[in-house]
Design a protein around this motif. Structure first.
Motif, mmCIF file in Angstrom:
data_model
loop_
_atom_site.group_PDB
_atom_site.id
_atom_site.type_symbol
_atom_site.label_atom_id
_atom_site.label_comp_id
_atom_site.label_asym_id
_atom_site.label_seq_id
_atom_site.Cartn_x
_atom_site.Cartn_y
_atom_site.Cartn_z
ATOM 1 N N ALA A 191 0.842 -1.197 0.000
ATOM 2 C CA ALA A 191 0.000 0.000 0.000
ATOM 3 C C ALA A 191 0.878 1.247 0.000
ATOM 4 O O ALA A 191 1.939 1.281 0.629
ATOM 5 N N ASP A 193 0.383 4.045 1.435
ATOM 6 C CA ASP A 193 0.444 4.467 2.831
ATOM 7 C C ASP A 193 -0.289 3.407 3.640
ATOM 8 O O ASP A 193 -1.520 3.324 3.573
ATOM 9 N N ASN A 196 -3.334 4.611 5.529
ATOM 10 C CA ASN A 196 -4.355 5.395 4.830
ATOM 11 C C ASN A 196 -4.721 4.671 3.542
ATOM 12 O O ASN A 196 -4.398 5.108 2.438
ATOM 13 N N LEU A 197 -5.418 3.555 3.696
ATOM 14 C CA LEU A 197 -5.740 2.699 2.560
ATOM 15 C C LEU A 197 -6.874 3.276 1.714
ATOM 16 O O LEU A 197 -7.841 3.822 2.243
ATOM 17 N N THR A 198 -6.745 3.101 0.414
ATOM 18 C CA THR A 198 -7.838 3.440 -0.491
ATOM 19 C C THR A 198 -8.827 2.272 -0.518
ATOM 20 O O THR A 198 -8.535 1.181 0.001
ATOM 21 N N ASP A 199 -9.986 2.465 -1.137
ATOM 22 C CA ASP A 199 -10.954 1.377 -1.251
ATOM 23 C C ASP A 199 -10.358 0.207 -2.030
ATOM 24 O O ASP A 199 -10.585 -0.964 -1.679
ATOM 25 N N GLU A 200 -9.579 0.519 -3.058
ATOM 26 C CA GLU A 200 -8.941 -0.541 -3.840
ATOM 27 C C GLU A 200 -7.943 -1.318 -2.991
ATOM 28 O O GLU A 200 -7.834 -2.551 -3.098
ATOM 29 N N GLU A 201 -7.211 -0.603 -2.132
ATOM 30 C CA GLU A 201 -6.233 -1.271 -1.270
ATOM 31 C C GLU A 201 -6.931 -2.090 -0.189
ATOM 32 O O GLU A 201 -6.444 -3.160 0.204
ATOM 33 N N GLU A 203 -9.677 -3.694 -0.641
ATOM 34 C CA GLU A 203 -10.072 -4.910 -1.326
ATOM 35 C C GLU A 203 -8.872 -5.825 -1.547
ATOM 36 O O GLU A 203 -8.987 -7.056 -1.437
ATOM 37 N N GLU A 348 -6.858 5.039 8.877
ATOM 38 C CA GLU A 348 -7.986 5.782 8.327
ATOM 39 C C GLU A 348 -9.335 5.351 8.901
ATOM 40 O O GLU A 348 -10.232 6.168 9.084
ATOM 41 N N ASP A 349 -9.478 4.068 9.227
ATOM 42 C CA ASP A 349 -10.761 3.555 9.709
ATOM 43 C C ASP A 349 -10.511 2.275 10.511
ATOM 44 O O ASP A 349 -10.490 1.182 9.961
#
Length: 365
Positions: A191, A193, A196-201, A203, A348-349
């Motif tokens: 990743a 970051d 701070n994962l994206t939605d794609e990361e 998944e 991030e969450d």
């Protein structure tokens, strides 16, 4: 004095090659008036019962140590009001989570003169500060590397990818802490970051966990569980919760080691953090005592913790070369060491990460 646990996690009280325990001088039994009680929410090996008893004899201040099994457990316990601690010991990456929920208070470092014993290379103040206010003071640091049985692997793995190698099917071990395990998964998928994962990361993490599940036979519920699993041969490679597990396996004649994978190794800086009720002189005094070279040397020598002393200060305080070799204290002097470490940050969450981990355990991911 209290000794409470939320799970069956019991630390192994000795590790291979440790020198004689460092004892505290001048702790003859004296009569004191009751100076109140301090409640700690902490971890196994951080403040052992004999040390707490000695401190009570020395000062008259009673200490109740409530020992937890994971960051998630700590947060839920304090948030629910099940425990009302004065001091909580957790990593700097978690501090914002507690602060945003109104569970912790600013820390007055001027009340702890022994903070000067913290190794200057640690650069801790920036990590312990939120929005310009200090909230924590370091007590210990460490990392979660990749551990392996060198006889089974035939060498030193270089990547987290080794956990997904089909030849280790059913022989991989993880520990039950979604907050920390998800950091490793984020590093494994490379990743941009890991906090701070994206939605794609996210998944990609889910896909990685799905393919990892057949590799894992048992999830360790603590240090003792992990030791039993590895010693029995039920696992030969895994995500290491604490390098003391490796040291103990070595003392049992097992050819175990640990390594720092090329993608990076999750690393934490555990601190004493105060609740509002903990902003009292006797609490600051206790924290000050735990940062003396004598206390820290015993903390390091007894349980293979890194503490906060520099290598030179640890040796001067009585930590033997054998005990130092069972920690990461000397590792940090190597060129590029900290570049391999990935210091924990507030992700991030957290809820999304923990939910993914719980789905992994349940087989519903």
């Amino acid at each position: 004095m209290g000794n409470y646990q939320f799970d069956r996690r019991t630390f192994l009280k000795s590790a291979a090659g440790l020198g004689a325990l460092v004892t505290l001088p001048g702790l003859a039994k004296r009569a004191f008036a009751d100076q109140g009680e301090i409640t700690l929410l902490t971890w196994e090996t951080y403040q052992d019962d004999p040390w707490i008893a000695e401190y009570t004899e020395k000062t008259g201040v009673k200490i109740k140590a409530v020992r937890s099994g994971s960051i998630d457990e700590m947060f839920a316990t304090v948030q629910s009001g099940a425990i009302s601690p004065d001091v909580i010991y957790f990593d700097t990456g978690t501090a914002n989570r507690f602060k945003n929920s109104g569970l912790i208070a600013p820390f007055d470092a001027s009340q702890v003169p022994n903070r000067s014993n913290i190794a200057s290379s640690m650069d801790w103040e920036a990590k312990a500060t939120i929005d310009g206010t200090l909230y924590a003071l370091p007590y210990n640091w460490g990392n979660q590397p990749l551990m392996y049985d060198a006889d089974a692997t035939g060498g030193e793995p270089q990547s987290w990818d080794a956990l997904w190698d089909p030849k280790y099917a059913g022989k991989v071990n993880l520990f039950d802490d979604g907050y920390v395990v998800m950091q490793m998964i984020a590093l494994k998928i490379k990743a941009a970051d890991p906090f701070n994962l994206t939605d794609e990361e996210f998944e990609a993490c889910a896909d990685a966990l799905r393919t990892l599940r057949p590799q894992v036979n048992t999830i360790a519920r603590g240090f003792d569980d992990a030791l039993t699993i590895y010693a029995a041969g039920d696992a030969v490679i895994g995500y290491c919760q604490n390098i003391s597990i490796v040291n103990k396996l070595k003392s049992l004649g097992k050819n175990f080691a640990y390594t720092f994978p090329q993608e990076g190794t999750p690393t934490w800086l555990d601190c004493a953090v105060l609740t509002e009720r903990g902003r009292r002189k006797e609490v600051y005094d206790f924290i000050n005592e735990t940062l003396t070279p004598t206390w820290q040397a015993r903390f390091i020598s007894t349980n293979s913790n890194n503490g906060v002393l520099s290598p030179e200060a640890a040796a001067k305080a009585g930590v033997s070369p054998e005990a130092l070799a069972n920690t990461n204290i000397l590792d940090q002097t190597e060129d590029g060491f900290w570049n391999k470490m990935v210091i924990s940050k507030l992700p991030e969450d957290i809820d999304r990460r923990v939910a993914m981990w719980n789905d992994f355990k349940a087989g519903t991911l």
